[in-house]
Design a protein around this motif. Structure first.
Motif, mmCIF file in Angstrom:
data_model
loop_
_atom_site.group_PDB
_atom_site.id
_atom_site.type_symbol
_atom_site.label_atom_id
_atom_site.label_comp_id
_atom_site.label_asym_id
_atom_site.label_seq_id
_atom_site.Cartn_x
_atom_site.Cartn_y
_atom_site.Cartn_z
ATOM 1 N N VAL A 115 -41.781 12.153 14.806
ATOM 2 C CA VAL A 115 -42.829 11.699 13.890
ATOM 3 C C VAL A 115 -43.882 11.013 14.762
ATOM 4 C CG1 VAL A 115 -43.285 10.456 11.751
ATOM 5 C CG2 VAL A 115 -40.994 11.338 12.189
ATOM 6 N N LEU A 116 -45.019 11.683 14.951
ATOM 7 C CA LEU A 116 -45.986 11.269 15.966
ATOM 8 C C LEU A 116 -47.352 10.949 15.366
ATOM 9 C CD1 LEU A 116 -45.331 14.033 18.679
ATOM 10 C CD2 LEU A 116 -44.103 11.884 18.331
ATOM 11 N N ARG A 117 -47.853 9.770 15.675
ATOM 12 C CA ARG A 117 -49.259 9.413 15.445
ATOM 13 C C ARG A 117 -49.703 9.616 13.991
ATOM 14 N NH1 ARG A 117 -48.793 12.064 20.166
ATOM 15 N NH2 ARG A 117 -49.527 14.027 19.285
ATOM 16 N N ASN A 118 -48.879 9.154 13.082
ATOM 17 C CA ASN A 118 -49.266 9.080 11.677
ATOM 18 C C ASN A 118 -49.604 7.627 11.327
ATOM 19 O OD1 ASN A 118 -48.212 11.933 10.764
ATOM 20 N ND2 ASN A 118 -46.554 11.011 11.948
ATOM 21 N N GLU A 119 -50.151 7.412 10.131
ATOM 22 C CA GLU A 119 -50.322 6.023 9.697
ATOM 23 C C GLU A 119 -48.942 5.423 9.422
ATOM 24 O OE1 GLU A 119 -54.839 6.254 7.938
ATOM 25 O OE2 GLU A 119 -53.215 7.054 6.707
#
Length: 312
Positions: free
Chosen positions: A128-132
């Protein structure tokens, strides 16, 4: 009546139909995950081939298994469904494994790699990369969110309300096992309002660029078990007072136990935080944790059992 009873026995004795397999990818029946989600029926298995999918999907059917063939090469994202997330999951008893979810943004600042809205979700081997938000669990209060062998890198935001690596509302159980959190931005790596929170054998670290607040925040109390984790606050942490916070927003959950055992905590920076701040009336038990000498083990109610040591 007898005929109806015999019919029930006959149906119970019949073998179950095998789950349908919906294949996603170039040259496969479904070109995008969202197309498979629209066609999915309860109990289906969705297999996603390696590729980069500029897409998001809403998974409504119960009992789905959504499985990428290679989590490093199955990349879905840079789209947000319903203003919520890359994968929005209102279905119950769903498993997601073997994918990378990235780039969720929303108008209210809490776009999630996974927006969980059903009863019981299992997440395995997911990046899970670079989400809010990495994972945002909101909606039903029943069931569990189980996360295993996954990585949460560069998630988080406080542009509006804060978003986190994992955030769960008041469900029955959050269990995070053998997962890695790094470089969370502004929010917390793990924030849980669950009635029971377990974080086991995980690595949770700010790193040189992370600006997270707490490593773990359990703001309303509830049963807590934190065991065997490698924890580290970095030089850019937004909150230098505490690594683990329990009950800071009012302990309105039954809190039968707080156990914090066999964790290794390191510090990168010249400040002097507290390892655990306990705002609840339940004594926290700290046992077998390794801490730097500049770190105070506990603020608030609790006891430190022999075996908790400082390391240089």
């Amino acid at each position: 009546m007898r005929a109806a009873f015999l019919l029930v026995l006959l149906l119970l004795g019949m073998p179950r139909a095998e789950a349908r397999v919906l294949e996603v990818g170039p040259g496969r029946p479904f070109s995008l995950p969202s197309a498979a989600a629209a066609a999915a029926q309860p109990g289906d298995v969705v297999k996603i081939a390696p590729g980069t999918y500029e897409d998001c999907a809403v998974w409504r059917a119960d009992g789905l298994v959504i499985e990428g063939e290679d989590f490093e090469r199955v990349i879905v994202g840079n789209r947000t469904c319903n203003g919520k997330g890359v994968f929005v999951i209102p279905g119950n008893n769903v498993t997601v494994r073997g994918v990378t979810l990235t780039g969720a943004r929303s108008a209210n600042g809490n776009g999630a790699g996974i927006r969980a809205e059903g009863v019981n979700l299992t997440v395995e081997r997911v990046r899970v990369l670079r989400n809010e938000n990495g994972i945002l669990h909101a909606g039903v209060r029943r069931g569990a969110l189980i996360v295993r062998d996954s990585a949460f890198i560069g998630n988080g935001s406080c542009e509006q309300d804060c978003a986190h690596g994992i955030y769960v509302g008041p469900l029955e159980l959050l269990r995070v096992e053998r997962s890695h959190f790094r470089a969370t931005r502004e929010g917390h790596h793990v924030k849980s309002r669950a009635y029971r929170t377990e974080v086991l054998d995980c690595g949770i670290e700010d790193g040189p660029e992370g600006t997270a607040s707490y490593l773990i925040d359990v703001p309303n109390g509830g049963a807590v078990l934190l065991r065997g984790n490698r924890l580290s606050k970095g030089p850019r942490s937004a909150n230098r007072s505490t690594a683990i916070s329990i009950g800071a927003e009012g302990a309105d959950r039954p809190t039968p136990e707080i156990r914090i055992e066999s964790n290794l905590f390191t510090l990168e920076g010249g400040y002097r935080p507290v390892f655990v701040t306990n705002h609840t009336a339940t004594p926290a038990l700290l046992r077998g944790n390794s801490l730097p000498p500049t770190v105070s083990p506990l603020r608030g109610n609790g006891r430190i059992v022999s075996g908790t040591e400082t390391t240089r």
